[in-house]
Scaffold this motif. Structure first.
Motif, PDB file in Angstrom:
ATOM      1  N   VAL A   1      -8.961 100.187  41.181  1.00  0.00           N
ATOM      2  CA  VAL A   1     -10.315  99.908  41.662  1.00  0.00           C
ATOM      3  C   VAL A   1     -10.822 101.165  42.366  1.00  0.00           C
ATOM      4  CG1 VAL A   1     -11.753  98.528  43.203  1.00  0.00           C
ATOM      5  CG2 VAL A   1      -9.838  97.461  42.002  1.00  0.00           C
ATOM      6  N   ILE A   2     -12.042 101.590  42.035  1.00  0.00           N
ATOM      7  CA  ILE A   2     -12.641 102.729  42.729  1.00  0.00           C
ATOM      8  C   ILE A   2     -13.977 102.284  43.313  1.00  0.00           C
ATOM      9  CG2 ILE A   2     -13.342 105.142  42.590  1.00  0.00           C
ATOM     10  CD1 ILE A   2     -11.726 105.411  40.055  1.00  0.00           C
ATOM     11  N   ILE A   3     -14.096 102.361  44.628  1.00  0.00           N
ATOM     12  CA  ILE A   3     -15.290 101.903  45.322  1.00  0.00           C
ATOM     13  C   ILE A   3     -16.124 103.097  45.758  1.00  0.00           C
ATOM     14  CG2 ILE A   3     -16.201 100.585  47.269  1.00  0.00           C
ATOM     15  CD1 ILE A   3     -14.689  98.831  45.351  1.00  0.00           C
ATOM     16  N   ASP A   4     -17.354 103.190  45.267  1.00  0.00           N
ATOM     17  CA  ASP A   4     -18.297 104.207  45.728  1.00  0.00           C
ATOM     18  C   ASP A   4     -18.975 103.687  46.990  1.00  0.00           C
ATOM     19  OD1 ASP A   4     -19.874 106.432  45.860  1.00  0.00           O
ATOM     20  OD2 ASP A   4     -21.253 105.836  44.266  1.00  0.00           O
ATOM     21  N   THR A   5     -19.146 104.563  47.984  1.00  0.00           N
ATOM     22  CA  THR A   5     -19.782 104.148  49.238  1.00  0.00           C
ATOM     23  C   THR A   5     -20.998 105.017  49.517  1.00  0.00           C
ATOM     24  OG1 THR A   5     -18.423 105.622  50.606  1.00  0.00           O
ATOM     25  CG2 THR A   5     -17.562 103.406  50.177  1.00  0.00           C
ATOM     26  N   ALA A   6     -21.821 104.554  50.438  1.00  0.00           N
ATOM     27  CA  ALA A   6     -23.048 105.273  50.780  1.00  0.00           C
ATOM     28  C   ALA A   6     -22.721 106.638  51.357  1.00  0.00           C
ATOM     29  CB  ALA A   6     -23.882 104.461  51.767  1.00  0.00           C
ATOM     30  N   GLY A   7     -23.573 107.614  51.040  1.00  0.00           N
ATOM     31  CA  GLY A   7     -23.320 108.976  51.491  1.00  0.00           C
ATOM     32  C   GLY A   7     -24.348 109.471  52.465  1.00  0.00           C
TER      33      GLY A   7
ATOM     34  N   VAL B   1      -6.292 100.454  45.016  1.00  0.00           N
ATOM     35  CA  VAL B   1      -7.679 100.481  45.490  1.00  0.00           C
ATOM     36  C   VAL B   1      -7.997 101.824  46.150  1.00  0.00           C
ATOM     37  CG1 VAL B   1      -9.411  99.362  46.936  1.00  0.00           C
ATOM     38  CG2 VAL B   1      -7.610  97.988  45.846  1.00  0.00           C
ATOM     39  N   ILE B   2      -9.039 102.480  45.633  1.00  0.00           N
ATOM     40  CA  ILE B   2      -9.472 103.773  46.150  1.00  0.00           C
ATOM     41  C   ILE B   2     -10.885 103.620  46.716  1.00  0.00           C
ATOM     42  CG2 ILE B   2      -9.885 106.210  45.617  1.00  0.00           C
ATOM     43  CD1 ILE B   2      -8.212 105.670  43.014  1.00  0.00           C
ATOM     44  N   MET B   3     -11.081 103.961  47.970  1.00  0.00           N
ATOM     45  CA  MET B   3     -12.411 103.987  48.567  1.00  0.00           C
ATOM     46  C   MET B   3     -12.840 105.444  48.674  1.00  0.00           C
ATOM     47  SD  MET B   3     -13.860 102.161  52.050  1.00  0.00           S
ATOM     48  CE  MET B   3     -13.075 103.205  53.271  1.00  0.00           C
ATOM     49  N   VAL B   4     -13.970 105.785  48.065  1.00  0.00           N
ATOM     50  CA  VAL B   4     -14.430 107.170  48.021  1.00  0.00           C
ATOM     51  C   VAL B   4     -15.577 107.350  48.998  1.00  0.00           C
ATOM     52  CG1 VAL B   4     -15.273 109.026  46.545  1.00  0.00           C
ATOM     53  CG2 VAL B   4     -13.742 107.290  45.604  1.00  0.00           C
TER      54      VAL B   4
ATOM     55  N   LYS C   1      -5.007 103.197  31.793  1.00  0.00           N
ATOM     56  CA  LYS C   1      -5.178 102.324  32.949  1.00  0.00           C
ATOM     57  C   LYS C   1      -6.476 101.522  32.829  1.00  0.00           C
ATOM     58  CE  LYS C   1      -1.475 103.994  34.829  1.00  0.00           C
ATOM     59  NZ  LYS C   1      -0.236 103.181  34.861  1.00  0.00           N
ATOM     60  N   LYS C   2      -6.418 100.276  33.296  1.00  0.00           N
ATOM     61  CA  LYS C   2      -7.605  99.420  33.321  1.00  0.00           C
ATOM     62  C   LYS C   2      -8.299  99.625  34.664  1.00  0.00           C
ATOM     63  CE  LYS C   2      -9.094  94.735  32.164  1.00  0.00           C
ATOM     64  NZ  LYS C   2      -8.620  93.386  31.742  1.00  0.00           N
ATOM     65  N   VAL C   3      -9.549 100.066  34.606  1.00  0.00           N
ATOM     66  CA  VAL C   3     -10.272 100.503  35.808  1.00  0.00           C
ATOM     67  C   VAL C   3     -11.513  99.654  36.033  1.00  0.00           C
ATOM     68  CG1 VAL C   3     -11.385 102.469  36.949  1.00  0.00           C
ATOM     69  CG2 VAL C   3      -9.470 102.862  35.363  1.00  0.00           C
ATOM     70  N   VAL C   4     -11.786  99.332  37.297  1.00  0.00           N
ATOM     71  CA  VAL C   4     -13.021  98.655  37.682  1.00  0.00           C
ATOM     72  C   VAL C   4     -13.694  99.482  38.776  1.00  0.00           C
ATOM     73  CG1 VAL C   4     -14.088  96.575  38.624  1.00  0.00           C
ATOM     74  CG2 VAL C   4     -12.078  96.373  37.143  1.00  0.00           C
TER      75      VAL C   4
ATOM     76  N   THR D   1     -15.853  93.434  43.799  1.00  0.00           N
ATOM     77  CA  THR D   1     -15.182  94.371  42.898  1.00  0.00           C
ATOM     78  C   THR D   1     -13.669  94.159  42.916  1.00  0.00           C
ATOM     79  OG1 THR D   1     -16.909  96.023  43.305  1.00  0.00           O
ATOM     80  CG2 THR D   1     -14.868  96.788  42.305  1.00  0.00           C
ATOM     81  N   VAL D   2     -13.114  94.075  44.097  1.00  0.00           N
ATOM     82  CA  VAL D   2     -11.666  93.882  44.202  1.00  0.00           C
ATOM     83  C   VAL D   2     -11.270  92.512  43.646  1.00  0.00           C
ATOM     84  CG1 VAL D   2      -9.715  93.763  45.799  1.00  0.00           C
ATOM     85  CG2 VAL D   2     -11.521  95.442  46.174  1.00  0.00           C
ATOM     86  N   SER D   3     -12.079  91.503  43.904  1.00  0.00           N
ATOM     87  CA  SER D   3     -11.805  90.171  43.363  1.00  0.00           C
ATOM     88  C   SER D   3     -11.826  90.180  41.840  1.00  0.00           C
ATOM     89  CB  SER D   3     -12.830  89.164  43.895  1.00  0.00           C
ATOM     90  OG  SER D   3     -12.759  89.044  45.301  1.00  0.00           O
ATOM     91  N   SER D   4     -12.818  90.874  41.276  1.00  0.00           N
ATOM     92  CA  SER D   4     -12.922  90.989  39.828  1.00  0.00           C
ATOM     93  C   SER D   4     -11.720  91.721  39.247  1.00  0.00           C
ATOM     94  CB  SER D   4     -14.210  91.724  39.449  1.00  0.00           C
ATOM     95  OG  SER D   4     -14.297  91.942  38.056  1.00  0.00           O
ATOM     96  N   ALA D   5     -11.285  92.768  39.920  1.00  0.00           N
ATOM     97  CA  ALA D   5     -10.140  93.541  39.445  1.00  0.00           C
ATOM     98  C   ALA D   5      -8.865  92.702  39.429  1.00  0.00           C
ATOM     99  CB  ALA D   5      -9.948  94.773  40.323  1.00  0.00           C
ATOM    100  N   VAL D   6      -8.684  91.895  40.461  1.00  0.00           N
ATOM    101  CA  VAL D   6      -7.515  91.016  40.514  1.00  0.00           C
ATOM    102  C   VAL D   6      -7.566  90.000  39.380  1.00  0.00           C
ATOM    103  CG1 VAL D   6      -6.362  89.225  41.856  1.00  0.00           C
ATOM    104  CG2 VAL D   6      -7.144  91.313  42.988  1.00  0.00           C
TER     105      VAL D   6
END
Length: 335
Positions: A220-226, A136-139, A163-166, A208-213
């Motif tokens: 998993v790559i999570i985009d966050t507010a900037g 899990v990557i939080m960006v 790799k399988k990515v969500v 997202t993480v639930s779906s990936a599991v």
């Protein structure tokens, strides 16, 4: 055909030419070095030309030369503290030896920068620990630094590497951010989880993480507010996102990747400083180095924060997001 970016092999086959000629192999490392050189051209010219001017007509490195080198490094956004460390190292070498030409001085300067940053030339750089699944990557990062584009390029290279990515569109405050991430997901051929605009970002991250599991995804790559990096609310939000992901994957996120626009120089340094104070940043991605003479900020950030610069962006193409190698970077600056 495998990408030659972050996850590519050292060799790749090139498509057969007309007339059924045998396929040939292209040296990926050579191509990568050329792209890095192109991307750092403005920064290299800025530093090299100033140093060349500083020692013109000089037979020894004196205080005037050192002052000019200091100015060259600072104006290339290496940063004051890091520049002072480099100059101190040079002064020690000057006390021992005398450098007579540009080539010699550049060699010594590059050696001292590498020593300052603890470069291990033969060290193999691994971008992620794929034994953790999903990884899990939080960006994080402010708006406009190339955060979403970095995520898209990273996803494309991961997918190409098998790799399988969500992706998780947790920047729910800007429709443009979600739309851009959707486009990248489609382009890369990876899954994306999104919700209505204005939804709770932590809810998106959880889904997202639930779906990936459920899908047995690798990454998993999570985009966050900037939004502005000095807003307390944003930092609290990042903490909330982290906490809800841990309900699904207890040790998530495995990486908190801070994206910084290298063309902003010291402003990017200040952004990094604020984010490092507010959240547990584990790695940095420095983008847009190809359009700026401020690439020295990579050296300053590496030195000052002791957080690894893991990726650099040196162009518009998917494969221009590159795994950072400090030895290759410094070598390219002073070649």
């Amino acid at each position: 055909m495998a990408f030659w970016g972050i996850f590519g092999s050292k060799k790749k086959e090139v498509q057969q030419t007309a007339g059924d000629q045998p396929a040939v192999e292209e040296d990926i490392e050579k191509v990568a070095a050329e792209r890095l050189d192109q991307g750092l051209q403005k920064t290299r010219r800025s530093i090299f030309e100033k140093i060349t001017h500083a020692i013109a007509g000089k037979s020894v490195v004196d205080d005037d030369v050192l002052d000019s080198i200091e100015e060259a490094l600072i104006t290339s956004d290496v940063g004051v503290e890091t520049t002072q460390n480099i100059i101190e190292r040079l002064e020690e070498r000057v006390a021992r030896d005398k450098y007579l030409n540009t080539d010699e001085l550049n060699r010594i300067l590059s050696e001292e920068i590498e020593a300052l940053l603890g470069v291990e030339e033969d060290k193999v750089i691994e971008p992620f620990d794929f034994s953790k699944k999903p990884y899990v990557i939080m960006v994080v990062g402010v708006n406009g630094v190339g955060k979403t584009t970095t995520i898209g390029k990273l996803a494309a290279q991961l997918k190409d590497a098998g790799k399988k990515v969500v992706l998780g569109a947790a920047d729910t405050f800007r429709a443009a951010a979600v739309d851009q991430l959707v486009i990248w997901a489609e382009r890369a051929g990876v899954d994306i989880v999104k919700q209505e605009m204005g939804s709770d970002p932590a809810s998106v991250a959880y889904d997202t993480v639930s779906s990936a599991v459920a899908k047995d995804a690798d990454v998993v790559i999570i985009d966050t507010a900037g939004r502005l990096h000095n807003k307390v609310g944003l930092m609290n939000e990042l903490t909330k996102i982290r906490n809800v992901m841990r309900k699904v994957v207890p040790d998530a996120p495995h990486e908190v990747l801070l994206v910084i626009d290298g063309s902003t120089g010291q402003n990017g340094f200040l952004q990094a400083k604020e984010f490092v104070r507010a959240t547990d940043v584990t790695a940095l991605a420095v983008t847009k180095l190809d359009g700026s003479a401020k690439g020295g900020v990579v050296i300053g950030i590496s030195d000052q924060f002791k957080i690894p610069v893991k990726f650099i962006g040196v162009g518009e193409g998917i494969n221009d997001l590159r795994l950072f190698n400090c030895h290759d970077f410094v070598k390219s600056l002073f070649k």
